[in-house]
Design a protein around this motif. Structure first.
Motif, short mmCIF file in Angstrom:
data_model
loop_
_atom_site.label_atom_id
_atom_site.label_comp_id
_atom_site.label_asym_id
_atom_site.label_seq_id
_atom_site.Cartn_x
_atom_site.Cartn_y
_atom_site.Cartn_z
N SER A 143 51.26 -15.44 88.06
CA SER A 143 50.85 -16.65 87.33
C SER A 143 50.09 -16.30 86.06
O SER A 143 50.28 -16.94 85.01
N SER A 144 49.26 -15.25 86.12
CA SER A 144 48.48 -14.88 84.95
C SER A 144 49.36 -14.31 83.83
O SER A 144 48.97 -14.30 82.66
N HIS A 145 50.54 -13.85 84.17
CA HIS A 145 51.50 -13.34 83.17
C HIS A 145 52.54 -14.39 82.80
O HIS A 145 53.57 -14.07 82.21
N ASN A 146 52.26 -15.63 83.15
CA ASN A 146 53.12 -16.76 82.81
C ASN A 146 54.51 -16.67 83.46
O ASN A 146 55.53 -17.01 82.85
N PHE A 147 54.51 -16.24 84.72
CA PHE A 147 55.75 -16.18 85.50
C PHE A 147 55.59 -16.99 86.78
O PHE A 147 54.54 -16.93 87.43
N GLU A 148 56.63 -17.70 87.13
CA GLU A 148 56.67 -18.44 88.39
C GLU A 148 57.52 -17.65 89.38
O GLU A 148 58.44 -16.92 88.99
N VAL A 149 57.22 -17.79 90.65
CA VAL A 149 57.93 -17.08 91.71
C VAL A 149 58.66 -18.09 92.60
O VAL A 149 58.10 -19.13 92.96
N TYR A 150 59.90 -17.76 92.94
CA TYR A 150 60.70 -18.59 93.86
C TYR A 150 61.34 -17.68 94.90
O TYR A 150 61.87 -16.62 94.56
N CYS A 151 61.30 -18.14 96.13
CA CYS A 151 62.04 -17.46 97.19
C CYS A 151 63.39 -18.18 97.32
O CYS A 151 63.45 -19.41 97.38
N LEU A 152 64.47 -17.41 97.36
CA LEU A 152 65.82 -17.98 97.45
C LEU A 152 66.52 -17.44 98.70
O LEU A 152 66.56 -16.23 98.93
N SER A 153 67.05 -18.37 99.51
CA SER A 153 67.77 -17.96 100.71
C SER A 153 68.80 -19.03 101.07
O SER A 153 68.83 -20.11 100.48
N LYS A 227 54.80 -6.55 83.56
CA LYS A 227 53.71 -5.99 82.74
C LYS A 227 54.27 -5.10 81.63
O LYS A 227 53.83 -5.16 80.48
N THR A 228 55.26 -4.29 81.97
CA THR A 228 55.89 -3.41 80.98
C THR A 228 56.60 -4.23 79.92
O THR A 228 56.55 -3.91 78.72
N LEU A 229 57.25 -5.30 80.36
CA LEU A 229 57.98 -6.18 79.44
C LEU A 229 57.03 -6.81 78.43
O LEU A 229 57.31 -6.84 77.22
N GLN A 230 55.90 -7.29 78.90
CA GLN A 230 54.96 -7.97 78.01
C GLN A 230 54.18 -6.97 77.14
O GLN A 230 53.79 -7.30 76.02
N GLU A 231 54.01 -5.77 77.61
CA GLU A 231 53.35 -4.77 76.79
C GLU A 231 54.23 -4.37 75.60
O GLU A 231 53.72 -4.00 74.54
N GLY A 232 55.50 -4.44 75.79
CA GLY A 232 56.42 -4.08 74.71
C GLY A 232 56.70 -5.19 73.73
O GLY A 232 57.35 -4.99 72.70
N GLU A 233 56.20 -6.40 74.02
CA GLU A 233 56.41 -7.53 73.11
C GLU A 233 55.46 -7.42 71.92
O GLU A 233 54.32 -6.96 72.06
N PRO A 234 55.91 -7.85 70.73
CA PRO A 234 55.05 -7.77 69.53
C PRO A 234 53.88 -8.75 69.61
O PRO A 234 53.94 -9.75 70.29
#
Length: 234
Positions: A143-153, A227-234
């Motif tokens: 949530s702090s990285h602006n991502f939502e989580v969903y379980c899919l089944s 985290k890696t994705l957002q660290e690489g963003e400008p």
């Protein structure tokens, strides 16, 4: 005088019989001979037909070989896989139910946030519970990285709601009983679901996937990638 007349008749009969035998043999063609003279040569016709069939069979084999070669070419393979969402692909326009039985538009889920879908084979089973609780325990980090989580089944919403309550899962669960979305992600496996997770950036583009993945590794690997994705963003 009588014997002489009889001899004369016999002589005349013999004279008449000789020309008739000659006429039958030399003057009148026999039916079998006439038929043989007018019947086409069977061997030549058969040879021509066999040659034609051989050419046709050769053409058919060449065409079949060409089709197989085309089917195995990279372009054809890419076309066959067009239904599976690859990296850079977008969320599909699908409607699924959540654990409450509400309609959810899949394509709209990443409109404002990034989305993580983690897929489980069956709700409330040991491995799936380990994976689900792993995402529960670090849910605030997503949530702090602006991502939502969903379980899919493929479980029904009622089974998902019971599992959610039992394990205090803080995120929504999506029901896909026909495995439409699961298959589009490439996680459908002969009527089963491959344990996996998929990360879509805000806007709906697929940026990462892990398939298959171990239950205990899935939450950690998903968060590390974000985290890696957002660290690489400008």
């Amino acid at each position: 005088m009588a014997p002489r007349g009889k001899a004369t008749e016999n002589a005349e009969g013999g004279d008449q019989a000789a020309p008739r035998r000659s006429t039958r043999i030399a003057g009148i063609p026999q039916p079998a001979a006439a038929a043989a003279a007018t019947k086409p040569a069977p061997k030549k016709a058969a040879a021509g037909s066999s040659k034609k069939r051989a050419v046709e069979d050769g053409d058919a084999k060449a065409e079949s070989s060409a089709k197989k070669s085309k089917a195995s070419s990279p372009a054809e393979v890419a076309e066959d896989a067009a239904g599976i969402i690859e990296i850079g692909g977008s969320l599909p326009d699908l409607t699924l139910k959540n654990e409450k039985g509400e309609d959810i538009q899949v394509a709209d889920l990443a409109a404002e946030k990034g989305v993580v879908f983690f897929l489980v084979p069956k709700a409330d089973t040991p491995g799936c519970t380990q994976q689900a609780c792993g995402f529960r325990d670090i849910y605030p980090d997503f949530s702090s990285h602006n991502f939502e989580v969903y379980c899919l089944s493929a479980d029904q919403p009622t089974a998902q709601a019971k599992w959610q309550t039992k394990k205090e899962l803080p995120y929504p669960l999506l029901s896909d009983p026909k495995r439409t979305f699961i298959t589009a992600l490439g996680a459908g496996d002969g009527g089963k679901t491959k344990r996996s997770h998929f990360i879509f950036a805000q806007g709906g583009k697929l940026v990462d996937k892990k398939i298959p993945v171990k239950p205990m590794d899935s939450p950690r690997l998903a968060l590390e990638f974000i985290k890696t994705l957002q660290e690489g963003e400008p």
